[in-house]
Design a protein around this motif. Structure first.
Motif, short mmCIF file in Angstrom:
data_model
loop_
_atom_site.label_atom_id
_atom_site.label_comp_id
_atom_site.label_asym_id
_atom_site.label_seq_id
_atom_site.Cartn_x
_atom_site.Cartn_y
_atom_site.Cartn_z
N SER A 70 0.87 -1.18 0.00
CA SER A 70 0.00 0.00 0.00
C SER A 70 0.89 1.22 0.00
O SER A 70 1.78 1.36 0.83
CB SER A 70 -0.91 0.02 1.23
N THR A 110 -4.08 3.35 -2.70
CA THR A 110 -4.41 1.93 -2.80
C THR A 110 -4.94 1.65 -4.21
O THR A 110 -5.28 2.57 -4.95
CB THR A 110 -5.49 1.52 -1.78
N GLY A 145 -7.73 -0.29 -4.61
CA GLY A 145 -9.18 -0.27 -4.46
C GLY A 145 -9.57 -0.59 -3.04
O GLY A 145 -8.73 -0.71 -2.14
N ASN A 146 -10.88 -0.73 -2.80
CA ASN A 146 -11.37 -1.04 -1.46
C ASN A 146 -10.90 -2.42 -1.02
O ASN A 146 -10.81 -3.35 -1.84
CB ASN A 146 -12.91 -1.01 -1.45
N SER A 189 -12.21 -5.93 -2.47
CA SER A 189 -12.87 -5.69 -3.76
C SER A 189 -12.29 -6.56 -4.86
O SER A 189 -12.90 -6.70 -5.93
CB SER A 189 -12.73 -4.22 -4.15
N SER A 203 -6.99 6.53 -4.62
CA SER A 203 -7.03 5.12 -5.02
C SER A 203 -7.19 5.02 -6.52
O SER A 203 -7.79 5.88 -7.17
CB SER A 203 -8.17 4.39 -4.31
N ASP A 210 -8.97 2.88 -8.19
CA ASP A 210 -10.34 2.66 -8.66
C ASP A 210 -11.08 3.99 -8.84
O ASP A 210 -11.82 4.18 -9.80
CB ASP A 210 -11.10 1.71 -7.74
N ARG A 211 -10.84 4.95 -7.94
CA ARG A 211 -11.48 6.26 -8.11
C ARG A 211 -10.90 7.02 -9.29
O ARG A 211 -11.61 7.75 -9.98
CB ARG A 211 -11.35 7.07 -6.82
N ARG A 242 -18.13 -3.66 -5.74
CA ARG A 242 -16.73 -3.25 -5.64
C ARG A 242 -16.60 -1.74 -5.39
O ARG A 242 -15.55 -1.27 -4.97
CB ARG A 242 -15.98 -3.64 -6.92
N PHE A 243 -17.69 -1.00 -5.66
CA PHE A 243 -17.69 0.46 -5.44
C PHE A 243 -18.90 0.85 -4.59
O PHE A 243 -19.54 1.86 -4.83
CB PHE A 243 -17.75 1.21 -6.77
N SER A 268 -20.39 4.52 -3.75
CA SER A 268 -19.48 5.58 -4.17
C SER A 268 -20.01 6.39 -5.34
O SER A 268 -19.57 7.52 -5.56
CB SER A 268 -18.11 5.00 -4.54
#
Length: 594
Positions: free
Chosen positions: A50, A68, A70-71, A74, A138, A140-141, A572-573, A576
């Motif tokens: 991380s 990161t 992602g969560n 996830s 992150s 993913d965002r 997974r999100f 959000s």
């Protein structure tokens, strides 16, 4: 902290030091940008899975960033799985008719730039009286931000204005040379094809999908147009472009780009001449760790994606954004599909901004704009090269009315390539080798029809403005900052260009990041698991069963999002993705502060 007027600094992070650890695809870019901004490297000993970056010195409290993929839980563990989950593979694959991974580390690169933004914003906040902050970002965002316009369109009240079907440039000449074609004018489009003796019905049918390819990430124009270019030599094609006013750009290789690369930073910062000046006194809102730009005003004269996205990010950090729009408003407000009568794509980049209509061709309105700039902190635009100077609205002009102004220009080429074509996303991709970087070995190069550089260029634009604001706080001088799509391309292709320099193959191996079909969809293995995963035939298994089988063999994979509308309900999100006041889908802020 030391007084900004007395701190001696040339770059915004001079006399600061940093340490970073984590996934190298992300933290290598973070480290490079921090060095270019003046910070000294104090590398942490270990590469923690991380990411963690600490920036300190010059009287600032230490600023911390955590990144990161992602969560937790996830299943998003690297670039491939993030691209799959966030819809990047789906959008990039529209040209081909099925999901495809980008061979370049796009989500990681965007995450790195966003991380640097968060660190810079925290220091700007500190310089303005806010407490030190810890920023979290992150991948993913970052991926969701990259597809935010496509996601908004998928959740609109109406369908697309152009067909979503396979197809798109580049074109091929009789010699087999791949080239991009660009024009924003339907008359030039028609004249180009008439000069090549294309059928009139194909010319008419081809314009709309070509025009909307920026929005749809595909261009299913008539196949006969491909046959037309294959029947003509490249000199004849170039001549048709010159006569029509269209432009063509031959796809360059990464090796060619490496030979001409000047090694310049992706942005430039120049303190403005003149005496010291204090920052704007418009501070009705006090900065805080979560809103470090609160109380600052940004004037944005931007079109399409690059500058509007940069301003959008500054707005998320607390700045008041005032859009400068032509009489009658931005015509892109009406671009389909719409939510509550407003373009969903336009809302993705411009929600929450104020708007003022200014006719920059009229002297009285230009005078009004100068008066607004006198009270602003940032003036940001992406006008055509030379237009600002022609209008008397260049950096030196506005510095006369506001010596503390951060003047930001987001362009295509930053005047770094003398023979550069039109500075649009796909032309810059073609000219800089991105068409090779995003496709693995064995596949013809092709610039992605997902607007990779417009988005990454917008991120670079916001990063440059934040660097300019910090430099202003530390020196007391206004600053001119320049960023470009070329700078974004060089950041994205940096790893490939370094492979060229080492004498290695610039491109990734055949089959790299190709999703695997299942009975009801697609899955994407992580890069580390991809080689072993291809040994399994998953085509008769459901996606869930295919993932379970790979997991039982110690392999990591995730489901590929093929319909962006499904992201609203994707675990997974969880929670959000929301909807704005117009009902348009809205992705989460790309960072959080604590």
């Amino acid at each position: 902290m030391a007084s900004p007027a007395t701190t001696q600094t040339v770059r915004p992070l001079d006399t600061l030091s940093f340490g970073t650890s984590g996934p190298p695809q992300i933290t290598d870019v973070v480290a490079e940008h921090l060095r270019l901004l003046g910070a000294r490297s104090d590398e942490l000993a270990d590469r923690d899975p991380s990411g963690c970056t600490t920036l300190s010195g010059a009287g600032f409290e230490p600023a911390h960033a955590t990144v990161t993929w992602g969560n937790p839980g996830s299943g998003l563990v690297d670039e491939a799985t993030v691209q799959a989950a966030t819809g990047v593979m789906a959008v990039h694959g529209r040209r081909d008719g099925s999901p495809r991974g980008l061979a370049a580390d796009y989500s990681a690169t965007a995450t790195a730039v966003l991380t640097v933004q968060g660190l810079l914003a925290g220091l700007v906040g500190q310089a303005r009286g806010a407490a030190a902050s810890h920023v979290t970002s992150s991948a993913d965002r970052a991926g969701l931000l990259a597809v935010s316009q496509y996601l908004a369109a998928a959740g609109a009240d109406e369908g697309e204005a152009a067909e979503l079907a396979p197809g798109g440039p580049p074109f091929t000449s009789a010699e087999g040379v791949l080239f991009e074609l660009e024009t924003l004018d339907p008359g030039a489009w028609a004249a180009f094809w008439r000069a090549l003796e294309a059928p009139a019905d194909a010319i008419r049918a081809g314009w709309r999908p070509f025009q909307f390819r920026y929005a749809t990430a595909c261009a299913p124009f008539p196949q006969v147009l491909r046959a037309v270019t294959r029947s003509h030599s490249l000199p004849r094609i170039r001549q048709a472009a010159v006569l029509s006013g269209a432009e063509v750009c031959v796809l360059r290789t990464l090796a060619e780009r490496a030979e001409e690369a000047d090694g310049a930073a992706p942005w430039s910062l120049r303190p403005m001449a003149g005496g010291l000046a204090s920052s704007s006194t418009r501070t009705a809102l006090a900065p805080s760790p979560g809103q470090p730009l609160a109380g600052l005003t940004v004037l944005e004269a931007g079109r399409r994606i690059q500058a509007p996205l940069a301003a959008h990010l500054l707005g998320l950090l607390g700045a008041e954004i005032i859009r400068i729009e032509p009489p009658g408003g931005d015509p892109l407000r009406g671009m389909p599909p719409a939510c509550s009568g407003i373009s969903a794509r336009w809302l993705a980049l411009n929600r929450g901004k104020k708007a003022v209509e200014i006719d920059i061709k009229a002297e009285a309105d230009r005078r009004r704009l100068r008066e607004m700039a006198a009270e602003a902190d940032v003036f940001l635009h992406n006008w055509a090269p030379g237009k600002a100077a022609e209008l008397g609205l260049d950096a030196d002009d506005l510095a006369l009315v506001n010596p503390a102004l951060v003047y930001a220009y987001t362009s295509g080429w930053a005047d770094r390539l003398p023979d550069a074509p039109m500075g649009t996303d796909f032309m810059v991709q073609a000219r800089t080798g991105v068409g090779e970087a995003v496709r693995p070995e064995g596949e013809p190069p092709a610039p992605s029809l997902m607007t990779l550089l417009d988005v990454l260029g917008g991120l670079h634009g916001a990063e440059a403005v934040l660097a300019g604001l910090l430099l202003r706080e530390r020196t007391g001088h206004g600053v001119r900052v320049d960023s470009s799509l070329l700078g974004a391309a060089d950041t994205l292709t940096g790893p490939a260009l370094r492979r060229v320099a080492r004498g290695e193959n610039a491109r990734r191996p055949a089959g790299f990041r190709h999703p695997l079909p299942t009975a009801d969809g697609w899955i994407a293995p992580s890069d580390a698991s991809a080689g072993a995963a291809t040994a399994y035939d998953l085509r008769e298994l459901s996606t869930n069963d295919a993932l379970a089988q790979l997991s039982a063999h110690g392999l990591t994979a995730t489901a590929v999002t093929t319909d962006l509308a499904d992201l609203h309900h994707d675990a997974r999100f969880a929670g959000s993705i929301s909807r704005d006041a117009h009902g348009a889908p809205a992705v989460p802020d790309p960072w959080s502060f604590a």
